[in-house]
Design a protein around this motif. Structure first.
Motif, PDB file in Angstrom:
ATOM      1  N   THR A 186      -8.437  -0.819  -2.430  1.00 23.91           N
ATOM      2  CA  THR A 186      -7.513   0.311  -2.491  1.00 23.91           C
ATOM      3  C   THR A 186      -7.522   0.902  -3.895  1.00 23.91           C
ATOM      4  OG1 THR A 186      -6.104  -0.769  -0.852  1.00 23.91           O
ATOM      5  CG2 THR A 186      -5.128   1.035  -2.125  1.00 23.91           C
ATOM      6  N   VAL A 187      -7.812   2.196  -3.987  1.00 26.52           N
ATOM      7  CA  VAL A 187      -7.918   2.872  -5.278  1.00 26.52           C
ATOM      8  C   VAL A 187      -6.970   4.070  -5.292  1.00 26.52           C
ATOM      9  CG1 VAL A 187      -9.471   4.118  -6.837  1.00 26.52           C
ATOM     10  CG2 VAL A 187     -10.299   2.111  -5.586  1.00 26.52           C
ATOM     11  N   VAL A 191      -6.236  10.749  -1.785  1.00 33.91           N
ATOM     12  CA  VAL A 191      -6.028  10.473  -0.355  1.00 33.91           C
ATOM     13  C   VAL A 191      -4.618   9.951  -0.091  1.00 33.91           C
ATOM     14  CG1 VAL A 191      -8.473  10.002   0.034  1.00 33.91           C
ATOM     15  CG2 VAL A 191      -6.913   8.104  -0.415  1.00 33.91           C
ATOM     16  N   TRP A 192      -3.954   9.446  -1.143  1.00 35.54           N
ATOM     17  CA  TRP A 192      -2.602   8.921  -0.987  1.00 35.54           C
ATOM     18  C   TRP A 192      -1.533   9.964  -1.274  1.00 35.54           C
ATOM     19  CZ3 TRP A 192      -2.859   4.560   1.493  1.00 35.54           C
ATOM     20  CH2 TRP A 192      -3.956   3.723   1.303  1.00 35.54           C
ATOM     21  N   ASP A 193      -1.940  11.168  -1.656  1.00 38.20           N
ATOM     22  CA  ASP A 193      -0.962  12.208  -1.967  1.00 38.20           C
ATOM     23  C   ASP A 193      -0.037  12.445  -0.769  1.00 38.20           C
ATOM     24  OD1 ASP A 193      -2.180  12.452  -4.391  1.00 38.20           O
ATOM     25  OD2 ASP A 193      -3.074  14.415  -4.018  1.00 38.20           O
ATOM     26  N   ALA A 201       2.190   0.133  -2.763  1.00 42.03           N
ATOM     27  CA  ALA A 201       2.743  -0.785  -1.767  1.00 42.03           C
ATOM     28  C   ALA A 201       1.744  -1.870  -1.375  1.00 42.03           C
ATOM     29  CB  ALA A 201       3.186  -0.008  -0.526  1.00 42.03           C
ATOM     30  N   TRP A 202       0.456  -1.619  -1.628  1.00 39.52           N
ATOM     31  CA  TRP A 202      -0.582  -2.598  -1.313  1.00 39.52           C
ATOM     32  C   TRP A 202      -0.801  -3.610  -2.436  1.00 39.52           C
ATOM     33  CZ3 TRP A 202      -2.853  -3.232   3.305  1.00 39.52           C
ATOM     34  CH2 TRP A 202      -2.774  -2.173   4.220  1.00 39.52           C
ATOM     35  N   TRP A 205      -1.168  -7.431  -2.063  1.00 36.07           N
ATOM     36  CA  TRP A 205      -2.339  -7.968  -1.372  1.00 36.07           C
ATOM     37  C   TRP A 205      -3.454  -8.349  -2.352  1.00 36.07           C
ATOM     38  CZ3 TRP A 205      -3.416  -8.723   3.900  1.00 36.07           C
ATOM     39  CH2 TRP A 205      -2.398  -8.350   4.776  1.00 36.07           C
ATOM     40  N   TYR A 206      -3.323  -7.921  -3.583  1.00 33.15           N
ATOM     41  CA  TYR A 206      -4.398  -8.088  -4.559  1.00 33.15           C
ATOM     42  C   TYR A 206      -4.059  -9.205  -5.545  1.00 33.15           C
ATOM     43  CZ  TYR A 206      -6.519  -3.923  -2.718  1.00 33.15           C
ATOM     44  OH  TYR A 206      -7.124  -3.031  -1.863  1.00 33.15           O
ATOM     45  N   PRO A 207      -4.869 -10.272  -5.624  1.00 30.37           N
ATOM     46  CA  PRO A 207      -4.583 -11.357  -6.555  1.00 30.37           C
ATOM     47  C   PRO A 207      -4.402 -10.902  -7.996  1.00 30.37           C
ATOM     48  CG  PRO A 207      -6.228 -12.073  -4.986  1.00 30.37           C
ATOM     49  CD  PRO A 207      -6.002 -10.606  -4.732  1.00 30.37           C
TER      50      PRO A 207
END
Length: 248
Positions: A186-187, A191-193, A201-202, A205-207
């Protein structure tokens, strides 16, 4: 947040970046120019591509329009270019449907953009890449290609880039052309606009505790396009903050 730039690493080299006007492509163009490359900024959004050129360090950069869905457009965009490296960033999940939900037209649209778009650009670049003793192709995929995360048409198209890299390695490494893939998690891009709280919010999920920035992917792409990766070809490099460790 990302690896330090290497001044002069691309001095005297011409690099084509597709999808270069926004997001990951823009970060790649900025990074490569900062390291000495002359960048061909290719994007469907020509106005944004042209606006980026003055922001790039150094000289010799140019902007061209390209529609990767149209082979004639791709060939025209590459016409007359010297290419030491191709960084192909264009890609997008056009449908969120799964195997049963997405119809044939939706599947074909995603495959056309995410896989055949890369094929068209590689096909146009390869004769130019073979003119040099050492050259590189870097294709931007997604962790969706490496895990069952849904968006099946998009994931299938992106997964095809790994096989494309293997086959280009088999046929073109003998000419000094290396082909590798980066697979971002997730970057933070446009696209998240319009989606409040996203993509952060993700983050859980990322260590590594955060989502990625376009510059994280650009750093990996610059490495693989450079002679620092001179003995690396045919590989897919996840750039995912450890995400895959949580789902495998």
């Amino acid at each position: 947040m990302n690896a330090s730039r290497v001044p002069g690493r691309f001095a005297g080299r011409d690099v084509v970046v597709t999808g270069a006007a926004h997001g990951i492509g823009r970060a790649c163009a900025l990074r490569l120019a900062a390291e000495g490359a002359r960048v061909a900024v290719l994007d469907r959004d020509l106005a944004a591509a042209q606006a980026l050129v003055p922001e790039l360090a150094g000289t010799g950069h140019r902007a061209r329009a390209v529609d990767v869905l149209d082979d004639t457009s791709v060939r025209a965009a590459f016409d007359g270019l010297t290419v030491h490296a191709l960084v192909h960033v264009v890609g997008l999940a056009l449908t969120r449907g799964g195997v049963e939900e997405a119809g044939d037209e939706e599947w074909l649209a995603d495959l056309d953009l995410n896989l055949l778009g890369a094929v068209r650009c590689a096909r146009a670049a390869l004769p130019r890449l073979r003119e040099h003793a050492s050259s590189a192709v870097v294709l931007v995929s997604s962790i969706n290609a490496l895990a069952g995360l849904g968006c099946e048409p998009y994931a299938a198209g992106k997964a095809g880039l790994g096989t494309l890299a293997l086959n280009l390695t088999r046929t073109h490494a003998r000419y000094g052309v290396r082909t590798n893939v980066v697979a971002p998690g997730t970057v933070r891009t446009r696209v998240w606009d319009g989606q409040p709280g996203m993509p952060d919010a993700w983050a859980d999920w990322y260590p590594l505790g955060r989502v990625g920035e376009p510059e994280d992917v650009a750093a990996a792409a610059a490495f693989l396009a450079s002679d620092d990766a001179a003995w690396i070809t045919g590989h897919v490099l996840p750039v995912d903050g450890g995400f895959l460790a949580n789902v495998r």
